[in-house]
Design a protein around this motif. Structure first.
Motif, PDB file in Angstrom:
ATOM      1  N   LEU A  45       0.816  -1.224   0.000  1.00  0.00           N
ATOM      2  CA  LEU A  45       0.000   0.000   0.000  1.00  0.00           C
ATOM      3  C   LEU A  45       0.847   1.271   0.000  1.00  0.00           C
ATOM      4  O   LEU A  45       0.310   2.385  -0.111  1.00  0.00           O
ATOM      5  N   GLY A  46       2.151   1.121   0.136  1.00  0.00           N
ATOM      6  CA  GLY A  46       3.036   2.282   0.054  1.00  0.00           C
ATOM      7  C   GLY A  46       2.949   3.231   1.246  1.00  0.00           C
ATOM      8  O   GLY A  46       3.394   4.379   1.166  1.00  0.00           O
ATOM      9  N   LEU A  47       2.391   2.743   2.347  1.00  0.00           N
ATOM     10  CA  LEU A  47       2.298   3.573   3.550  1.00  0.00           C
ATOM     11  C   LEU A  47       3.701   3.722   4.153  1.00  0.00           C
ATOM     12  O   LEU A  47       4.527   2.829   4.000  1.00  0.00           O
ATOM     13  N   ASN A  48       3.965   4.837   4.865  1.00  0.00           N
ATOM     14  CA  ASN A  48       5.310   4.938   5.425  1.00  0.00           C
ATOM     15  C   ASN A  48       5.447   4.031   6.649  1.00  0.00           C
ATOM     16  O   ASN A  48       4.459   3.621   7.259  1.00  0.00           O
ATOM     17  N   TRP A  49       6.708   3.764   7.003  1.00  0.00           N
ATOM     18  CA  TRP A  49       6.976   2.765   8.035  1.00  0.00           C
ATOM     19  C   TRP A  49       6.406   3.194   9.389  1.00  0.00           C
ATOM     20  O   TRP A  49       5.904   2.357  10.143  1.00  0.00           O
ATOM     21  N   TYR A  50       6.461   4.486   9.692  1.00  0.00           N
ATOM     22  CA  TYR A  50       6.050   4.956  11.021  1.00  0.00           C
ATOM     23  C   TYR A  50       4.560   4.693  11.255  1.00  0.00           C
ATOM     24  O   TYR A  50       4.159   4.229  12.316  1.00  0.00           O
ATOM     25  N   ALA A  51       3.767   4.979  10.212  1.00  0.00           N
ATOM     26  CA  ALA A  51       2.328   4.708  10.323  1.00  0.00           C
ATOM     27  C   ALA A  51       2.091   3.204  10.440  1.00  0.00           C
ATOM     28  O   ALA A  51       1.263   2.743  11.239  1.00  0.00           O
ATOM     29  N   ALA A  71       1.526  -5.964  22.008  1.00  0.00           N
ATOM     30  CA  ALA A  71       1.877  -4.788  21.198  1.00  0.00           C
ATOM     31  C   ALA A  71       3.399  -4.721  21.012  1.00  0.00           C
ATOM     32  O   ALA A  71       3.879  -4.403  19.924  1.00  0.00           O
ATOM     33  N   TYR A  72       4.138  -5.076  22.056  1.00  0.00           N
ATOM     34  CA  TYR A  72       5.610  -5.080  21.921  1.00  0.00           C
ATOM     35  C   TYR A  72       6.044  -6.118  20.885  1.00  0.00           C
ATOM     36  O   TYR A  72       6.986  -5.890  20.137  1.00  0.00           O
ATOM     37  N   ALA A  73       5.362  -7.264  20.860  1.00  0.00           N
ATOM     38  CA  ALA A  73       5.673  -8.263  19.828  1.00  0.00           C
ATOM     39  C   ALA A  73       5.358  -7.691  18.450  1.00  0.00           C
ATOM     40  O   ALA A  73       6.104  -7.901  17.491  1.00  0.00           O
ATOM     41  N   PHE A  87       4.132   1.006  11.628  1.00  0.00           N
ATOM     42  CA  PHE A  87       4.601   0.609  12.958  1.00  0.00           C
ATOM     43  C   PHE A  87       3.489   0.839  13.988  1.00  0.00           C
ATOM     44  O   PHE A  87       3.163  -0.040  14.790  1.00  0.00           O
ATOM     45  N   ALA A  88       2.861   2.014  13.910  1.00  0.00           N
ATOM     46  CA  ALA A  88       1.787   2.352  14.851  1.00  0.00           C
ATOM     47  C   ALA A  88       0.592   1.415  14.645  1.00  0.00           C
ATOM     48  O   ALA A  88       0.009   0.902  15.618  1.00  0.00           O
ATOM     49  N   ILE A  89       0.245   1.172  13.377  1.00  0.00           N
ATOM     50  CA  ILE A  89      -0.901   0.291  13.093  1.00  0.00           C
ATOM     51  C   ILE A  89      -0.602  -1.141  13.580  1.00  0.00           C
ATOM     52  O   ILE A  89      -1.461  -1.801  14.165  1.00  0.00           O
ATOM     53  N   SER A  90       0.639  -1.597  13.348  1.00  0.00           N
ATOM     54  CA  SER A  90       1.019  -2.947  13.806  1.00  0.00           C
ATOM     55  C   SER A  90       0.860  -3.052  15.316  1.00  0.00           C
ATOM     56  O   SER A  90       0.354  -4.054  15.839  1.00  0.00           O
ATOM     57  N   GLY A  91       1.305  -2.012  16.025  1.00  0.00           N
ATOM     58  CA  GLY A  91       1.191  -2.005  17.482  1.00  0.00           C
ATOM     59  C   GLY A  91      -0.264  -1.999  17.924  1.00  0.00           C
ATOM     60  O   GLY A  91      -0.659  -2.753  18.821  1.00  0.00           O
ATOM     61  N   LEU A  92      -1.070  -1.171  17.264  1.00  0.00           N
ATOM     62  CA  LEU A  92      -2.499  -1.078  17.610  1.00  0.00           C
ATOM     63  C   LEU A  92      -3.220  -2.391  17.354  1.00  0.00           C
ATOM     64  O   LEU A  92      -4.039  -2.846  18.160  1.00  0.00           O
ATOM     65  N   ALA A 131       8.088  -5.423  17.505  1.00  0.00           N
ATOM     66  CA  ALA A 131       9.265  -6.208  17.106  1.00  0.00           C
ATOM     67  C   ALA A 131       9.095  -6.713  15.671  1.00  0.00           C
ATOM     68  O   ALA A 131      10.031  -6.665  14.863  1.00  0.00           O
ATOM     69  N   GLY A 132       7.878  -7.167  15.346  1.00  0.00           N
ATOM     70  CA  GLY A 132       7.597  -7.635  13.991  1.00  0.00           C
ATOM     71  C   GLY A 132       7.769  -6.519  12.973  1.00  0.00           C
ATOM     72  O   GLY A 132       8.303  -6.719  11.876  1.00  0.00           O
ATOM     73  N   ALA A 133       7.327  -5.309  13.349  1.00  0.00           N
ATOM     74  CA  ALA A 133       7.427  -4.155  12.447  1.00  0.00           C
ATOM     75  C   ALA A 133       8.886  -3.798  12.178  1.00  0.00           C
ATOM     76  O   ALA A 133       9.203  -3.218  11.139  1.00  0.00           O
ATOM     77  N   LEU A 134       9.777  -4.137  13.099  1.00  0.00           N
ATOM     78  CA  LEU A 134      11.212  -3.915  12.876  1.00  0.00           C
ATOM     79  C   LEU A 134      11.843  -5.103  12.139  1.00  0.00           C
ATOM     80  O   LEU A 134      12.769  -4.941  11.342  1.00  0.00           O
TER      81      LEU A 134
END
Lengths: 378, 337
Positions: free
Chosen positions: B96-102, B234-236, B104-109, B239-242
């Motif tokens: 989807l071409g979303l930036n990593w920071y968004a 959320a921490y997992a 990362f936040a969505i993955s955590g949420l 970690a996945g997002a990284l």
């Protein structure tokens, strides 16, 4: 005072090490020695060790002895990437392995960025479709093997419908995705599509599903141990329709584990020590003598990988990492030029291979080659 | 009940006339982040990659440490949550071409929400039974990752996952991305450090030590059980997002049940309930096998032997061992976590 001598001696050794290292060429093999890929990986490693011992005994490559190092990937993509990176950081001349397609997918960009040839054992069709100029197979890809099987099912077995049994990992799914369009092209109906698990112990339900489909033939695309279990379950269910497979189904390990149930199995074989090629049989004897078991196709692939590197180096007459890939790309290696390649092999521009392959049948607990199939582009 | 996590270090900090909220753990985190920023300069790409992988796994272990080490809830789903985070980030950034920071936040949420839902069985079942529930969840996620090929790429996985950039600065290189991982890990560790010191942390610990007494003290055990699961998950996810951009390729294998057991081992070997335990545990799990490679094919046997000996010598893990040593040196009797 004594301490000073020890330090001086250690320093002296450290200084002299690079001089010793100059007489060697380092090859790092990154392979599945533990985890789900351990069986295939161990065969691949042993094949490589055998080739290295042979080459070193005959004077090495351009006078240099090969120093071989094996790194275990644990069949994990993250670890594979670390191991390939380590191999490159440590100055490997080429990367050998891995064998499983997933770990290959995770690590192939590293070798590509470093412009170092990576010779892999994976058969999944997608690997060579990504435009990586440094990735080379050591076996036929599924896209090369499956048309031959579809043709065999249509012309020889005369099957109107086929049941496809496959293992749901990158190997099995890749094979399943490659055979189904070929069956369609050949006008063969897909009777039933049965997915099974890696490491599955009980195949009774799958065998019943296949039996109830009333297919004219069964195409089996499972790993070695699972193939044997399926064949036993099929025999118990009284399935008498032809069982057709590719390389693994007719392998030595399957015949050993399945016993009587393997008799009558037919299929296409890319590499086999039973093929009517003296070099293959000679390799099989050497392997058996050294490791005390029969090599499967992965052992042969590992052996050939080292010889591909040797051939490319001797062809360019120097040790040039990038040159190995450039030389291999589009080349045909003849056994007259390099006997260690075992069979004339053409390397296509995308890293796929083209070479003769075989049709085989298991008779009285032994794999018997019934026909030799020509190269796709002779 | 064990003494609250942070108070014992406070007098020492006052002696050094540092602000009261600074303790040894925070100073260690800051010092480690500075060292890790500079250390890979002399290393090859391999060493840098292994350090980054260690930090990423530390983040996942930090989450499990909160769930298991602090709140005492046995979860076998941490790798599955890491998988959800990794696939969410990979799909959002590469498809989807979303930036990593968004992403990362969505993955955590996303993992927070799923963790919250998975926390509900923990309200009704405990110990082994809870482990079985999370085991089933882990298997379910693995099956989805493997079979829903249209979304996850199935057994072939997803490749060419992009690495993030920072204010236009590309972080594609090994060193640049490593430094980025150092910063993100440091921030996540500081958030957890703050949380453990806060009344939340004390409530989590109370939950682990004696849930009935915690309830009698007015702690909403229901909410804290759910939160321990959700924050740990959320921490997992983080970690996945990284992990996805670090390896640039994901398939279901690193997120299987066996990996959850491995993360559990890292928590136990590092020291459950110690804030720095996850870093030591992940060091044992990720870096030690790499150090042992010189032993050739014996390296996994040696690794298993070391872990077994460690747990026999000190069931509290490496952190417990270090704490015992420190207490002996300083003549203290109590422990600080």
């Amino acid at each position: 005072m004594k301490k000073h001598w020890i330090i001086a001696a250690a320093f002296g050794m450290a200084v002299s090490l690079p001089a010793l290292a100059q007489d060697k060429v380092k090859l790092v093999d990154v392979v599945e020695l533990s985890g789900a890929g351990a069986t295939a990986g161990t065969n691949w490693k042993n094949g490589i060790d055998l080739a290295v011992a042979d080459i070193n005994a005959k004077g090495g490559i351009l006078g240099k002895q090969i120093e071989i190092v094996h790194y275990d990937t644990q069949t994990n993509p993250g670890n594979t990437r670390a191991a390939v990176q380590r191999a490159i950081d440590e100055g490997t001349y080429a990367v050998l392995g891995p064998v499983f397609s997933g770990p290959i997918g995770a690590s192939m960009q590293i070798a590509q960025r470093a412009e170092i040839a990576q010779l892999v054992g994976g058969e999944a069709a997608g690997l060579t479709k990504q435009g990586n100029q440094y990735l080379f197979r050591t076996s036929l890809s599924q896209t090369a093997a499956m048309p031959k099987i579809a043709k065999y099912l249509k012309d020889t077995v005369k099957a109107g419908s086929v049941a496809v049994v496959w293992v749901n990992n990158d190997f099995g799914k890749g094979g399943r995705d490659a055979i189904i369009p070929e069956l369609e092209k050949a006008g063969i109906k897909l009777a039933v599509d049965v997915a099974t698990e890696q490491g599955q112990a009980d195949f009774a339900a799958d065998a019943i599903k296949v039996k109830n489909s009333n297919a004219d033939a069964i195409f089996v695309y499972l790993n070695e141990e699972e193939s044997a279990r399926f064949l036993r379950a099929a025999k118990q269910q009284g399935i008498t329709k032809p069982m057709v497979g590719e390389t693994t189904l007719l392998g030595a390990k399957v015949i050993e584990l399945a016993g009587d149930a393997a008799n009558g199995v037919k299929g296409h074989v890319g590499l086999s020590i039973d093929a009517p090629i003296p070099a293959f049989q000679e390799f099989g004897k050497k392997f058996q003598a050294k490791y005390n078991y029969v090599s499967d196709h992965n052992g042969m692939k590992g052996y050939m990988a080292v010889y591909m590197v040797k051939w490319a180096t001797e062809k360019q007459k120097k040790f040039d990492k990038k040159g190995v890939a450039d030389t291999l790309r589009g080349a045909t290696i003849k056994t007259s030029d390099e006997p260690g390649i075992l069979i004339e092999t053409t390397i296509e521009k995308n890293g796929d291979l083209d070479r003769e392959s075989f049709l085989a049948e298991v008779k009285d607990g032994k794999q018997v080659i019934t026909a030799t199939l020509p190269k796709i582009n002779p | 009940m064990t003494a609250p996590a942070t108070h014992s270090a406070a007098p020492a900090a006052r002696r050094l006339s540092l602000p009261a909220f600074i303790d040894g753990t925070l100073l260690t985190l800051v010092a480690a982040a500075i060292i890790l920023w500079f250390v890979p300069s002399g290393m090859g790409r391999y060493g840098t990659y292994v350090l980054s992988l260690w930090l990423v796994m530390s983040v996942a272990v930090m989450g499990l440490n909160l769930t298991l080490g602090y709140a005492g809830l046995k979860s076998l789903a941490q790798a599955a949550f890491m998988g959800i985070g990794a696939y969410a980030t990979a799909l959002l950034t590469s498809k989807l071409g979303l930036n990593w920071y968004a992403s990362f936040a969505i993955s955590g949420l996303l993992t927070f929400s799923v963790g919250l839902v998975l926390g509900f069985p923990a309200l009704r079942v405990k110990a082994h039974y809870l482990a079985f529930v999370t085991l089933a969840f882990s298997t379910l996620i693995w099956l989805v990752l493997r079979n829903e090929q249209w979304l996850t790429g199935g057994v072939f996985g997803l490749s060419n996952i992009p690495r993030p950039s920072f204010f236009g600065l590309k972080l594609d290189g090994a060193l640049a991305f490593h430094r980025f991982v150092v910063v993100v890990t440091f921030l996540l560790a500081v958030v957890l450090w703050w949380m453990i010191r806060s009344p939340w942390g004390r409530a989590f610990t109370a939950l682990r030590e004696n849930p009935i007494r915690a309830a009698s003290l007015g702690i909403d055990t229901r909410m804290y059980t759910l939160l321990a699961f959700a924050i740990g998950s959320a921490y997992a996810g983080f970690a996945g997002a990284l992990y996805a951009p670090l390896v640039e390729f994901i398939d279901p294998s690193p997120f299987s049940l066996s990996q959850s057991f491995f993360l559990l081992l890292m928590v136990v070997a590092g020291g459950a309930g110690y804030l720095l335990g996850p870093f030591i545990g992940a060091l044992l799990g990720v870096v030690l096998p790499e150090w042992l490679r010189f032993a050739g094919s014996l390296y996994l046997i040696i690794f298993a032997g070391i872990v077994m000996l460690l747990l026999i010598a000190c069931p509290q893990g490496m952190s417990g061992l270090l704490e015992r040593g420190w207490n002996r040196l300083t003549g203290k009797t109590g422990g600080s976590r």
